[in-house]
Design an enzyme around this catalytic site. Structure first.
Site, PDB file in Angstrom:
ATOM      1  N   VAL A  60      38.335  36.231  42.158  1.00  0.00           N
ATOM      2  CA  VAL A  60      37.716  37.054  41.119  1.00  0.00           C
ATOM      3  C   VAL A  60      37.323  38.453  41.598  1.00  0.00           C
ATOM      4  CG1 VAL A  60      35.320  36.352  41.552  1.00  0.00           C
ATOM      5  CG2 VAL A  60      36.041  36.893  39.217  1.00  0.00           C
ATOM      6  N   TYR A  61      37.269  38.681  42.907  1.00  0.00           N
ATOM      7  CA  TYR A  61      36.794  39.969  43.402  1.00  0.00           C
ATOM      8  C   TYR A  61      37.742  41.094  42.984  1.00  0.00           C
ATOM      9  CZ  TYR A  61      33.663  37.316  46.526  1.00  0.00           C
ATOM     10  OH  TYR A  61      32.711  36.476  47.049  1.00  0.00           O
ATOM     11  N   SER A  62      37.179  42.055  42.265  1.00  0.00           N
ATOM     12  CA  SER A  62      37.935  43.223  41.786  1.00  0.00           C
ATOM     13  C   SER A  62      39.239  42.816  41.103  1.00  0.00           C
ATOM     14  CB  SER A  62      38.212  44.204  42.938  1.00  0.00           C
ATOM     15  OG  SER A  62      37.005  44.773  43.401  1.00  0.00           O
ATOM     16  N   GLY A  64      41.186  40.347  41.474  1.00  0.00           N
ATOM     17  CA  GLY A  64      42.262  39.854  42.345  1.00  0.00           C
ATOM     18  C   GLY A  64      42.752  40.860  43.361  1.00  0.00           C
TER      19      GLY A  64
END
Length: 327
Positions: A60-62, A64
């Site tokens: 989920v970070y940025s 993908g």
């Protein structure tokens, strides 16, 4: 750098894990302060030079892009057999039905997308990012077991849950002959020590590796009270977690500032050294937007605090509301 076994496994990890949430395309996620690929490059390179072999990201970070950047740079600079890559599943990366959670469908879909973004055949450690109250834990643990048996993950772990939930998950796995969690990534630092009540004793008893997130309390343990940096000005998550306990937290930070001045080292080194003294902590996940952050984190590994210093740091702490389960 020091290396230790991760929990009750044979896997060697550095005592500092590099948090890769700081890497990504800011407009693709919730982190406008994230570093793009070119600005992330020297961070990854310096971490490897200083002996860090443990890298932590999430789908989920940025949106993908953290996985994409982390994967490309590690492939460029590192030997895959020597490094340990961790990622996570739970939060939705897209909108629509079946876009998040820990159902079998979500896990099987997201592990393949994670591997594609990272450009690798497997992750070493695959975490559940949060507890899914809408999916039976039996479904989740069997799906994770199948991910391991398919060779797409070497080990599995949990993140940010109650101790009873972690114990239940491993009980279900053991009862059915499935792969068990060998690591817990939890919220633990000088400003939030509620994990000392149940989770840490459980992990110590069962030889579970502990990989704390936010070891510097979103930067609050890295600078004198009241100072802000560019990230803290826009970090809504950090404000939501820590704002309610500001009065008591201030006393801890002031003690930390005093000890750091006497030692002649940055506050972050003292805060991380304290964490590394606590059993059964394996490797805190340290995020970075500057080279100095990595250097200070590595320096903390060899910094030994006296019992008196530890007592001074811990004495002002007061019980906090349980946090992090919904963030």
């Amino acid at each position: 750098m020091e290396y230790v076994k991760l929990g009750n496994t044979g896997l060697d990890v550095s005592r500092i894990a590099l948090g890769c949430m700081s890497f990504g395309i800011g407009e693709r996620g919730d982190f406008p302060w994230a570093l793009d690929e070119e600005r992330s490059r020297p961070m990854i390179k310096k971490a490897l030079e200083l002996g860090i072999n443990f890298f932590d990201t999430a789908n989920v970070y940025s949106g993908g892009t953290s996985e994409e950047i982390t994967g490309r740079l590690l492939k460029e600079y590192a030997n895959r057999d020597e490094i340990v890559i961790a990622s996570k599943v739970f939060y939705p990366v897209r909108q629509g039905p079946n876009s998040g959670g820990l159902s079998r469908k979500a896990i099987m879909s997201e592990i393949d997308k994670t591997l594609k973004r990272l450009g690798t055949d497997y992750v070493d450690l695959y975490y559940t990012h949060r507890w899914d109250y809408n999916t039976p834990i039996e479904e989740t643990m069997e799906a994770l077991h199948d991910v391991v048996k398919a060779g797409k993950a070497r080990y599995i772990g949990g993140s940010t849950m109650y101790a009873w939930q972690f114990l239940k998950a491993n009980h279900v796995a053991e009862k059915n002959g499935w792969t068990k969690f060998i690591a817990m990534q939890n919220h633990y630092n000088l400003l939030y020590r509620e994990e000392e009540r149940e989770m840490l004793p459980l992990c110590k008893e069962d030889k579970i590796g502990v990989i704390p997130w936010s070891p510097l309390a979103a930067g609050r343990l890295a600078r004198p009270w009241g100072e802000e940096d560019e990230r803290s000005k826009v970090d809504a998550i950090g404000k939501a977690i820590y704002s309610a306990t500001a009065d008591s937290d201030r006393q801890v930070v002031e003690r930390l500032t005093e000890i750091a001045k006497k030692r002649g080292v940055p506050m972050s080194q003292i805060a991380l050294a304290w964490l590394l003294h606590k059993e059964p902590v394996t490797a805190p996940v340290v995020g970075t937007t500057e080279i100095s952050h990595i250097e200070d984190a590595v320096a903390a590994v060899s910094l030994k605090l006296t019992p008196e210093e530890i007592s001074l740091l811990e004495k002002p702490y007061v019980p906090h509301p349980v946090l992090g389960m919904t963030f």
